[in-house]
Scaffold this active site. Structure first.
Site, PDB file in Angstrom:
ATOM      1  N   ASN A   7       0.853  -1.185   0.000  1.00 32.55           N
ATOM      2  CA  ASN A   7       0.000   0.000   0.000  1.00 32.55           C
ATOM      3  C   ASN A   7       0.898   1.249   0.000  1.00 32.55           C
ATOM      4  O   ASN A   7       1.679   1.455   0.932  1.00 32.55           O
ATOM      5  CB  ASN A   7      -0.893  -0.025   1.255  1.00 32.55           C
ATOM      6  CG  ASN A   7      -1.812   1.168   1.321  1.00 32.55           C
ATOM      7  OD1 ASN A   7      -1.383   2.301   1.088  1.00 32.55           O
ATOM      8  ND2 ASN A   7      -3.066   0.948   1.644  1.00 32.55           N
ATOM      9  N   HIS A  10       1.058   6.281   1.651  1.00 28.55           N
ATOM     10  CA  HIS A  10       1.860   7.246   2.408  1.00 28.55           C
ATOM     11  C   HIS A  10       3.035   7.830   1.632  1.00 28.55           C
ATOM     12  O   HIS A  10       3.665   8.779   2.089  1.00 28.55           O
ATOM     13  CB  HIS A  10       2.251   6.661   3.760  1.00 28.55           C
ATOM     14  CG  HIS A  10       1.033   6.451   4.602  1.00 28.55           C
ATOM     15  ND1 HIS A  10       0.192   7.489   4.955  1.00 28.55           N
ATOM     16  CD2 HIS A  10       0.455   5.327   5.085  1.00 28.55           C
ATOM     17  CE1 HIS A  10      -0.827   7.008   5.635  1.00 28.55           C
ATOM     18  NE2 HIS A  10      -0.699   5.702   5.735  1.00 28.55           N
ATOM     19  N   HIS A  43      -5.613   3.636  -1.750  1.00 30.78           N
ATOM     20  CA  HIS A  43      -6.957   3.967  -1.273  1.00 30.78           C
ATOM     21  C   HIS A  43      -7.311   5.357  -1.809  1.00 30.78           C
ATOM     22  O   HIS A  43      -6.694   6.343  -1.409  1.00 30.78           O
ATOM     23  CB  HIS A  43      -6.945   3.951   0.263  1.00 30.78           C
ATOM     24  CG  HIS A  43      -8.286   4.170   0.896  1.00 30.78           C
ATOM     25  ND1 HIS A  43      -8.493   4.011   2.246  1.00 30.78           N
ATOM     26  CD2 HIS A  43      -9.488   4.530   0.379  1.00 30.78           C
ATOM     27  CE1 HIS A  43      -9.761   4.273   2.534  1.00 30.78           C
ATOM     28  NE2 HIS A  43     -10.386   4.600   1.412  1.00 30.78           N
TER      29      HIS A  43
END
Ligand code: PXP
Length: 248
Positions: A7, A10, A43
């Protein structure tokens, strides 16, 4: 073999701090793939606090592994997902003021809307996962609404592991294993994620039938320390090389 979806939200969080082009999200995704990641997860939040629409289109066009798009059921986001056509969509609950996805999706109480959205996404060839707490009733409801996969929320396990609350994390691990077993019995693909790090990941990776783990924060945090020394060294080298100009 358990797959790793990285993911990279960040990386975008850092970029959005200056709203410039660095660090480059696509470059990060390609590096993750080079290092062995089997999927890239992002996301697209309704408030666009990190990943932007253009990131999702660019990733879809350029990555060679699978693009896993995490999203809420908001109409506007579903529309984008249908347009981008990622390999996977993981439906998550989303609250404006949360720092990160706090709990699992309540599938039991949203069956009608989820069924409708899952059908639409699957018709476009997208594999659909539901991010749920490790509860048997939620697993059963996920199968009922037509999901292909479940992603079990490991947040409570991770926090209790960090706080050394052995009874809590062992009971949470048991719940994850039981929910995983039911998911497999129902023919669902079993994934897990949230809060996983270099200390706590092994036991989750060992859960029977685990397909993929989605991990972000701990990898991006570690990357800072794996890379910081080299980054400072490179800057020092540049300054040193030019010092003769200023010392004349
Ligand atoms: N899986 C889901 C569904 C998530 O919402 C998140 C957080 O964006 C993750 C995995 C990754 O969690 P973490 O960043 O804590 O590794």
């Amino acid at each position: 073999m358990v797959k790793l979806g990285v993911n990279i939200d960040h990386i975008a969080t850092l970029r959005q701090a200056r709203k410039e082009n660095e660090p480059d999200v696509l470059k990060a995704a390609l590096l993750c793939e080079k290092a062995g990641a089997e999927a890239i997860t992002v996301h697209l939040r309704e408030d666009r606090r990190h990943i932007q629409d253009k990131d999702v289109y660019l990733l879809k066009k350029n990555i060679k592994t699978r693009l896993n798009l995490e999203m809420s059921v908001a109409q506007e986001i579903v529309k984008i997902a249908l347009d981008v056509n990622p390999d996977d969509v993981c439906i998550v609950p989303e609250k404006r003021n949360e720092l990160t996805t706090e709990g699992g999706l309540d599938v039991i109480n949203q069956k009608t809307i989820l069924k409708e959205i899952i059908e639409k996404l699957k018709r476009s060839g997208i594999r659909v996962s539901l991010f749920i707490n490790p509860e048997i009733e939620q697993v059963n409801a996920s199968a009922e609404v037509g999901a292909d996969c479940v992603e079990l929320h490991t947040g409570k396990y991770a926090i209790s592991f960090k706080n050394k609350l052995k009874d809590v994390y062992l009971s949470e691990l048991k719940r994850l294993k039981e929910a995983g077993e039911i998911a497999l019995k129902k023919g669902l693909i079993l994934n897990a994620g949230h809060g996983l790090d270099y200390e706590n990941v092994k036991e989750i990776a060992e859960i029977k039938g685990m397909n993929e783990l989605n991990i972000g924060f701990s990898i991006v945090s570690k990357a800072v320390f794996v890379g910081l020394e080299k980054a400072v060294n490179e800057m020092k080298d540049l300054i040193r090389d030019n010092s003769h100009i200023f010392n004349r």
